[in-house]
Design a protein around this motif. Structure first.
Motif, PDB file in Angstrom:
ATOM      1  N   PRO A 119       0.824  -1.212   0.000  1.00 50.23           N
ATOM      2  CA  PRO A 119       0.000   0.000   0.000  1.00 50.23           C
ATOM      3  C   PRO A 119       0.856   1.259   0.000  1.00 50.23           C
ATOM      4  O   PRO A 119       1.900   1.316   0.653  1.00 50.23           O
ATOM      5  N   ASN A 121       0.392   5.644   0.052  1.00 52.33           N
ATOM      6  CA  ASN A 121      -0.477   6.808   0.161  1.00 52.33           C
ATOM      7  C   ASN A 121      -0.658   7.416  -1.225  1.00 52.33           C
ATOM      8  O   ASN A 121       0.330   7.843  -1.846  1.00 52.33           O
ATOM      9  N   PRO A 122      -1.886   7.475  -1.772  1.00 56.81           N
ATOM     10  CA  PRO A 122      -2.064   7.966  -3.141  1.00 56.81           C
ATOM     11  C   PRO A 122      -1.605   9.400  -3.346  1.00 56.81           C
ATOM     12  O   PRO A 122      -1.236   9.786  -4.463  1.00 56.81           O
ATOM     13  N   GLN A 228      -5.159   6.645 -14.482  1.00 51.78           N
ATOM     14  CA  GLN A 228      -6.094   5.822 -13.704  1.00 51.78           C
ATOM     15  C   GLN A 228      -7.329   6.600 -13.253  1.00 51.78           C
ATOM     16  O   GLN A 228      -8.431   6.061 -13.224  1.00 51.78           O
ATOM     17  N   THR A 267      -5.180  -2.674 -12.114  1.00 53.36           N
ATOM     18  CA  THR A 267      -4.798  -1.660 -11.125  1.00 53.36           C
ATOM     19  C   THR A 267      -4.090  -2.379  -9.990  1.00 53.36           C
ATOM     20  O   THR A 267      -4.182  -3.599  -9.854  1.00 53.36           O
ATOM     21  N   SER A 268      -3.415  -1.616  -9.178  1.00 54.68           N
ATOM     22  CA  SER A 268      -2.892  -2.194  -7.947  1.00 54.68           C
ATOM     23  C   SER A 268      -4.045  -2.757  -7.128  1.00 54.68           C
ATOM     24  O   SER A 268      -5.138  -2.182  -7.090  1.00 54.68           O
ATOM     25  N   ALA A 271      -5.389  -0.249  -4.829  1.00 54.91           N
ATOM     26  CA  ALA A 271      -6.113   0.911  -5.374  1.00 54.91           C
ATOM     27  C   ALA A 271      -7.010   0.440  -6.513  1.00 54.91           C
ATOM     28  O   ALA A 271      -6.819   0.809  -7.671  1.00 54.91           O
TER      29      ALA A 271
END
Length: 302
Positions: A119, A121-122, A228, A267-268, A271
């Motif tokens: 993970p 942080n976007p 994305q 996508t990941s 996310a």
């Protein structure tokens, strides 16, 4: 009144997130581009299937069915980030078996293949230097995947330049490792056989400017996911690359080259969301050059 407006905006936000998670990220589509760029000698046509950023998990049945539904191309190219988790190596190899090309099947790797995704942080995507400084992930199962893909007939193009023949088309083929994690080798980019058709394969488009300047006719890349997330009028918010946001994905001119920059199919897993950037498999229908060079496109949902 203000409270009502805020509630409406909150409801719209929830609907957009639900749409991105439940619908768009699996709304696979096929896009076709016709490019009149082949030399006058050799085959009249050559079809290329370009897929990227598959981000397979162990249970990815719909994506697997989509791949199995795709028509066979002369050449299939996968431009990296096949994995969303190392446990999906076997699933991935089995799924891409259906899309192998009639003449050639090529791939390069991306950072999510080399390292175990985790993970992020976007908001760090708006500060790429900070994000890189924090990345110390565990190594993935990429060696196993490469061996399994090669046993299935795929060719690994990690930092190689070679001469190949595609159904009578002499090609100077370039493959570059992931520039996003500084694994690419630009020393091999300069062309040695410019009389051949120049075909370049890479994960990150960060290597594309030097490649185009070296005289390759066709470049295929991925990595950006098309941003994305895109917003009306604004467009993609980030590209996670040196490419400007207006060039986040699609077919584009880059100097004298054409570049297919795939928005990817996955996508990941951390996310799982797309908004106004649907997942895509791209066909490049190459034909003999005309004056001036032309490109046409069409889109079809699965």
């Amino acid at each position: 009144m203000l409270v009502q407006i805020l509630l409406v905006l909150l409801a719209l936000g929830v609907l957009c997130v639900a749409y991105g998670v439940l619908i768009e990220r699996r709304a696979y589509r096929v896009v076709r581009h016709r490019l009149n760029i082949l030399p006058a000698t050799g085959p009249e046509t050559l079809s290329v299937l370009h897929v990227s950023d598959l981000h397979f998990t162990r249970d990815d049945a719909k994506k697997t069915r989509f791949l199995s539904s795709l028509p066979t191309a002369d050449v299939t190219v996968v431009t990296g980030d096949l994995l969303a988790e190392p446990e999906a190596v076997e699933t991935t190899v089995a799924a891409v078996r259906a899309i192998r090309g009639a003449l050639a099947s090529w791939f390069v790797l991306g950072s999510n293949d080399y390292y175990v995704p985790r993970p992020i942080n976007p908001f760090l995507y708006f500060f790429p230097k900070r994000r890189h400084s924090l990345r110390r992930p565990a190594r993935g199962r990429w060696r196993e995947m490469v061996a399994m893909l090669e046993s299935d007939g795929w060719q690994d193009l990690t930092n190689v330049r070679r001469e190949v023949d595609l159904g009578g088309l002499p090609v100077e083929l370039l493959g570059l490792d992931d520039a996003h994690i500084w694994r690419h080798d630009l020393r091999i980019v300069p062309r040695t056989s410019p009389e051949r058709f120049g075909f370049a394969v890479m994960h990150s488009p960060d290597s594309a400017p030097e490649t185009a300047a070296s005289g390759y006719e066709l470049i295929v890349a991925g990595h950006t996911h098309g941003g994305q997330i895109a917003l009306p009028i604004v467009g993609p918010l980030v590209t996670n690359s040196v490419m400007p946001r207006r060039l986040a994905s699609g077919l584009m001119r880059l100097g004298g080259a054409w570049m297919s920059l795939s928005p990817g199919l996955g996508t990941s897993k951390f996310a799982p969301f797309r908004f106004l950037v649907p997942p895509e498999a791209t066909y490049l229908d190459l034909r003999r050059a005309q004056a001036p060079a032309e490109a046409t496109s069409s889109k079809m949902r699965s």
